[in-house]
Structure formats: structure tokens, C-alpha cells
Write an enzyme that holds these catalytic residues in place. Structure first.
Site, PDB file in Angstrom:
ATOM      1  N   TYR A   1    -125.669 -13.104  29.987  1.00 42.76           N
ATOM      2  CA  TYR A   1    -124.758 -13.494  29.244  1.00 42.76           C
ATOM      3  C   TYR A   1    -123.907 -14.328  29.542  1.00 42.76           C
ATOM      4  CZ  TYR A   1    -120.400 -12.235  26.351  1.00 42.76           C
ATOM      5  OH  TYR A   1    -119.085 -11.567  25.981  1.00 42.76           O
TER       6      TYR A   1
ATOM      7  N   LYS B   1    -122.522 -17.803  27.743  1.00 44.46           N
ATOM      8  CA  LYS B   1    -121.238 -18.272  27.431  1.00 44.46           C
ATOM      9  C   LYS B   1    -120.780 -19.544  28.050  1.00 44.46           C
ATOM     10  CE  LYS B   1    -120.032 -14.822  24.882  1.00 44.46           C
ATOM     11  NZ  LYS B   1    -120.329 -15.865  23.258  1.00 44.46           N
TER      12      LYS B   1
ATOM     13  N   SER C   1    -116.015 -16.479  27.507  1.00 43.12           N
ATOM     14  CA  SER C   1    -116.264 -15.541  28.065  1.00 43.12           C
ATOM     15  C   SER C   1    -115.700 -15.656  29.498  1.00 43.12           C
ATOM     16  CB  SER C   1    -117.081 -14.100  28.008  1.00 43.12           C
ATOM     17  OG  SER C   1    -117.268 -13.797  28.236  1.00 43.12           O
TER      18      SER C   1
END
Ligand code: NAI
Length: 282
Positions: free
Chosen positions: A165, A169, A152
Site C-alpha cells: 500500500y 501511494k 496516504s
């Protein structure tokens, strides 16, 4: 003739959003598809068989071949069970797409340990366990294979409110690079996708309001490319897609600067030469 005729593709978290669009496109190109999904809410709670089952029905309704699997990517047993489901239904695995994901956004100072663990577990550990299980099966088959991970912009560049997150990622980026190097001798390519699309994960972000071109259907062809023979020997890339824009992320090492006498730098010298140390040429 489809691009994926005769091939078997496993897609994790394919019960909705980007994974669903990928599953439909691979099936349309002739692949037999294993639609994995635990059927959880956006934050990873709950569980339901229907998202995966619905996508399988959709694919069959369009004349394609697919089976559902409802195991979690977060355990070795789960990853192994997804492999077993593919082998039982279709006899082999040619392409594996690690797409399953959850979100528990909090700023760093408010982030609970449980929310760190849950996000790292699904994205990073899940990608590790599934990549390992998939690669072992591909090596047993002896004909190479393709693994496509999902990273991401958060992981590549960082993003406010997404420490867990982004860390997961970014970890997937490192895993992709290393797996790409290690599995090259087995003719398994490992690349990552960095998508931007309006799904239940992102629909409340302002950038997705009134923007009809940021769809999962815009993302799916990038996964198809990386998971198909068209990818060739390319490995370790991060292919990014946002609507009609296709681009790539690359980590840049600057040329840097040598100290004349080969002596260690002092901190003051680093401060004095900062611009020439970090400058990217060209
Ligand atoms: P989504 O929430 O629609 O899809 C994620 C799917 O993963 C869900 O169907 C969920 O049930 C499944 N899942 C969650 N935990 C699982 C587990 N333990 N085992 C199996 N399945 C599980 O979200 P979206 O947007 O389609 O996300 C797909 C991937 O793309 C994720 O990895 C996400 O982080 C990534 N991504 C999405 C972006 C976007 O703009 N939508 C941006 C960057 C990355």
C-alpha cells in the site's frame, strides 16, 4: 450559487467512505456527479452495484444530479468506460477524483506476490489509467480541468505492515508530481489528498476508537478545494487532512555540502559529514 455549478465531477470508489462524502459535498455545491464504484470488499474481492447506486439515490434524494458507474479502474477499458459514462450523461468532465482503493496489509516478509499486485493495480495503475483517460477528455474539451489523486501518510512516510500500500501511494505521489508538470500547459491541475478518516478501511485501528472528529466529512472539503476553481493554478501539492487539522506534505531537498576541491566524496567523508549533508536549514 454553488462552487461547482455547471461542473461535472467523476469520483472513483465513491460508493462508501471518503468517496461518498466527497460525492455528496460536490453535489451539494451544484456539481453533476458520476459515482463510480466496483462494490468490492476491503481486500478487493467480490463485486456489487449497490454501493454506487445507493450514493446516487442519496444525492438525488437531496435534489442533486448523479449517475452510477460500476466499472473497475484497473483496466484501460474500465477507465475509458467511466469517461464515456460521464460524457454520455453530462457531456463533459471538469474534475476527476481518483479515490478507489483496497487494502491487503502484511509485513514485508509475509507479503504474497498476489497481494502486492492487487494493491498496486487498484491504487497505482488505476490512478495512472484514470488520470490518462480523464486528461485526454479534458484536453479534447480544451478548457483545462482538475485531477485529484488520493495518497496516504503510508506512502509519504511509510507504515508498518503496508509495504504494498505504501509503495502504491508513494507511486501516486510521483505520478501526481509528474502529471502536474506535464499537464500544466493544458491548464489541468493535478494534486493529491492525504486523508485520515474512520471508514471501513481503518475502523479497526486503535487511533480511530473514541475519535469522532476523524470523519470522511472532514476530508471532503479538501477534495472540493483541490477540485474546484478555488484551487487556482496550484498543482503538484499534497494536501493532508485529519479531522480539523489541515496540513501538507512536501519532499525536502537539503542544501547539502560541497567538497572543497570538487573531487568525488569518499564513503568515509560521507560518514564524517553526515549531519551537515542531511540537515534541513531554517
Ligand atoms: P473504502 O473502502 O470505504 O472506499 C474505497 C472504495 O473503492 C470502495 O467503495 C471500493 O468498492 C472501491 N473500489 C475498490 N476497488 C475498486 C476498483 N477497482 N474500481 C472502482 N472502485 C473500487 O475506503 P476509504 O477509507 O474511503 O478510502 C478511500 C481512499 O482514501 C483510498 O484510496 C484509500 O487508500 C485512501 N486513504 C484512506 C485513509 C483513511 O484513513 N480512511 C487514509 C489514507 C488514504
Amino acid at each position: 450559487m454553488g462552487l461547482m455549478d455547471g461542473k461535472v465531477v467523476v469520483i472513483t470508489g465513491a460508493g462508501g467512505g471518503i468517496g461518498r462524502a466527497e460525492a455528496l459535498l460536490f453535489a451539494q455545491e451544484g456539481a453533476r456527479v458520476v459515482v463510480n464504484d466496483l462494490g468490492v470488499d476491503r481486500d478487493g474481492t467480490g463485486r456489487s452495484a449497490s454501493p454506487a447506486d445507493r450514493v446516487v439515490e442519496e444525492i438525488r434524494g437531496l435534489g442533486g444530479e448523479a449517475v452510477a458507474n460500476h466499472d473497475s479502474v484497473t483496466t484501460a477499458e474500465g477507465a475509458q468506460a467511466i469517461v464515456a459514462a460521464a460524457v454520455e450523461a453530462f457531456g463533459r468532465i471538469d474534475t476527476w477524483i481518483n479515490n478507489a482503493g483496497i487494502l491487503r496489509d502484511r509485513t514485508l516478509l509475509k507479503l504474497a506476490e498476489a497481494d502486492w499486485d492487487a494493491v498496486l493495480e487498484v491504487h497505482l495503475k488505476g490512478t495512472f489509467l484514470c488520470t490518462q483517460a480523464a486528461a485526454r477528455q479534458m484536453i479534447r474539451q480544451g478548457e483545462g480541468g482538475r485531477i485529484v489523486n488520493t495518497t496516504s501518510i503510508s506512502g509519504m512516510l511509510g507504515n508498518f505492515g503496508q509495504a504494498n500500500y505504501a509503495a502504491a501511494k508513494a507511486g501516486i505521489y510521483g505520478l501526481t508530481r509528474t502529471a502536474g508538470i506535464e499537464l500544466q500547459k493544458h491548464r489541468i491541475t493535478v494534486n493529491a489528498l492525504a486523508p485520515i478518516a474512520r471508514t471501513r478501511m481503518t475502523e479497526d485501528l486503535p487511533m480511530f476508537h473514541n475519535n469522532s472528529s476523524l470523519t470522511p466529512e472532514h476530508v471532503a472539503p479538501a477534495a472540493l478545494f483541490l477540485g474546484s476553481p478555488l484551487c487556482g493554478e496550484r498543482t503538484g501539492y499534497v494536501l493532508a487532512v485529519a479531522g480539523a487539522r489541515m496540513y501538507a506534505y512536501k519532499v525536502v531537498e537539503t542544501e547539502g555540502k560541497f567538497k572543497d576541491n570538487n573531487q568525488p566524496w569518499t564513503a568515509q567523508e560521507i560518514a564524517d559529514h553526515w549531519e551537515s549533508i542531511v540537515r534541513v536549514r531554517g
